[in-house]
Design an enzyme around this catalytic site. Sequence first.
Site, mmCIF file in Angstrom:
data_model
loop_
_atom_site.group_PDB
_atom_site.id
_atom_site.type_symbol
_atom_site.label_atom_id
_atom_site.label_comp_id
_atom_site.label_asym_id
_atom_site.label_seq_id
_atom_site.Cartn_x
_atom_site.Cartn_y
_atom_site.Cartn_z
ATOM 1 C CG ASP A 186 -2.300 -0.759 9.888
ATOM 2 O OD1 ASP A 186 -3.452 -0.365 10.511
ATOM 3 O OD2 ASP A 186 -2.232 -1.275 8.850
ATOM 4 C CG HIS A 258 -5.825 0.856 8.504
ATOM 5 N ND1 HIS A 258 -6.069 -0.090 9.213
ATOM 6 C CD2 HIS A 258 -6.364 0.332 7.133
ATOM 7 C CE1 HIS A 258 -6.937 -1.053 8.604
ATOM 8 N NE2 HIS A 258 -7.089 -0.777 7.449
ATOM 9 C CD GLU A 321 -9.486 -3.314 5.809
ATOM 10 O OE1 GLU A 321 -9.867 -4.446 5.849
ATOM 11 O OE2 GLU A 321 -8.506 -2.849 6.600
#
Length: 751
Positions: A186, A258, A321
């Site tokens: 991440d 990410h 995202e």
Amino acid sequence: MVRAFSIIFLIVSNVFFSQKKLNLIPYPQKVNVNEGFFTIPAVIMLNNNLPKGETEYLKKRLNSDVKFQVSKGEESDLVYSQLTKTNNSVQNNEFYTLEITPKQIQIKSYTKQGYFLALQTLIQLIQDHKNDKKIPALKIEDQPRFSWRGMHLDVCRHFFTVEEVKQYIDYLAMYKLNTFHWHLTDDQGWRIEIKKYPKLTQIGSKRKESMIGAYVDNTFDGKPYGPYFYTQDQIKDVVKYAQERHITVVPEIEMPGHALAALSAYPELACTKGPFEAATKWGVFDDVFCPKDETFKFLENVLDEVISLFPSKYIHIGGDECPKTRWKECAHCQELIRQNNLRDEHGLQSYFIQRIEKYVNSKGRKIIGWDEILEGGLAPNAAVMSWTGIKGGVEAAKSKHFAVMTPGAYCYFDHYQGDPQTEPLAFGGFTPLDKVYSYNPIPEELNAEQAKYILGVQANLWTEYVLDFKQVQYQIFPRMMALSEVGWGTSDPKNYKEFEGRVINEFKMLDKMNINYAKSIYNISGKVTAAENGVSYELSTSQNPDGIRYTMDGTEPSVNSQTYKNTIPVSKSLTIKSAYFENEQLKSAISSQVFTISKTTGKKIILEHQPGENYSFGGAFTLVDGIIGNQKQLGKTWLGFPGNDVVATIDFEKKTPFSEVYFNTLDNKGSWIHFAKSAQVFVSEDGTNFKMIKEISKDEILSAKGKIKLNVGNQNSKYIKIRIENAGIIPAGNPGADSKAWLFVDEIGAN
């Protein structure tokens, strides 16, 4: 006469006993309790044909409770038979039968996995009866409804050792969960050794500091974090450990978003030159992998090593995202869109995912990703993990793609599970035990054929606010027990209190294992409902309600405080504090609820747009329940609206004078929450024709820091309408850029 009475008593007691549920979680599909008992001997004699690895597990789990010995010619207490698969019926690898007679325990299954699951049931029965030494005679026929029953663990925001990860896997095994989703990369850290790219762990596995406290405080600890990562030998060890417990480990390598930790090590994989560093804040960031050949070669090499370590059918590639800001500004990305006739940057995301999928498929594996992989079109063989709600899972299933349901509203265990005032700081949301238990993984929108594409259910534990393994335990227990029964297919929300009783019984085992479980269900729960002159406040507890004590003057409750008997009317601003007492001792946290009563409190309210599923607790009434939210705790007192305005019409029921209107809104950009763009107040006599009486701009909202009080002059109307405008699309330079902003509102009041 006495004999007849005894016979009747015996019959009645046997019927009662057979109807009472056993203390098992998850509850089996079919249970028949028979007459008699199997007495647990000091030494349980084992048949010598029992599967060895699984039986060794049994011995370790019950080491302090009973002893075992392999029988040598004498009759065995525990025997096993392997069933033979036939062509004319459907066999489930996880199917088992467990039959207990007064003389013997018999297990049958098609596979060692079924035998292992039967052992979990047997272990719970032995532990529950270790004092009286008598297990009721019974027959259980059992298998799960869903093939994917998973728990996720984020080790990037905060890292957990190999031994802690193994403990986590043990917890899954105890409650018959079969999938461990390991979130390994991440923005805040890269946690898996990749031999071809050593800088991923040399550089990407550490960050200079970490955000602490509530996101809105924007404070940091100033302490370097890491380097923390798992070597490939450690990965192999964990995978083997899980396999011995019949648990599949699904690794997650995040892409295309990410990616900051990876870019800090290899900045050439970005659209811009950098330099980059592993993120110290939580949230979403604009710098992502650039879809160029160099990046794909890097990811293919990474995946080669990942696939060699994990035998799982699915490889999780994230896909969530991913801001499109850098791609919009990148000449290479724009040329790629043109060359491939892609619609836009969302089409470019689909291109990225499909290219990765082809490579993973060439290695004999399949990809699974968060539901944003649906953007621009789903890759041909991809499975979807539906987290933003159920929409992604519905869309996938209707297009004949497999899906795992993990909606945040029910399955995010980083949310609060009790009153945020009595809980450790959490990410936000409100997901108590009963809400998890109420979840049905099959969306109503699907027909029987489409429902076959729902693989199962999973809960996720993100660790921004989970600093150590004790907190991991706190966040997952007891909610993981509810998830296990949902995944097994035997949950029944109508009988939640019965399930709660089994959970409380299981706490004895958690205590013995020194597990730091949440005791939120012991605390007082408060429910607010409309009343004639304000609201009513109903208190409840999982324990005897006679033990509830409360005060209405803000003082701490004691054993001598007022005993709760009936719903408490609240017609003026005050503070109610409550707690549970047993044997004159405080047994719960002290719950405190502040009521701020206004002329809208308890009135009928209608919303034009409904809140997002994750932040919808209490529905529209939350905006007129007399409770003002804490701006640092996004728990049950706030409603969240993704991309929509708040348009609320409140019926005073009669003409009512007022001169002030107030509401609160939030700014928490790391979670994509932005202050309102503007707000307007309207009045009406008939509920149809409204006249605007006040408007406030974005600058005024910013200067008030979201705590809005509007002087609207002397008004006297039957209806009031508030329109609070959503910020719209998140601008570049912010987490979640190009996505819809969230608008959070708590209470709409008038005085």
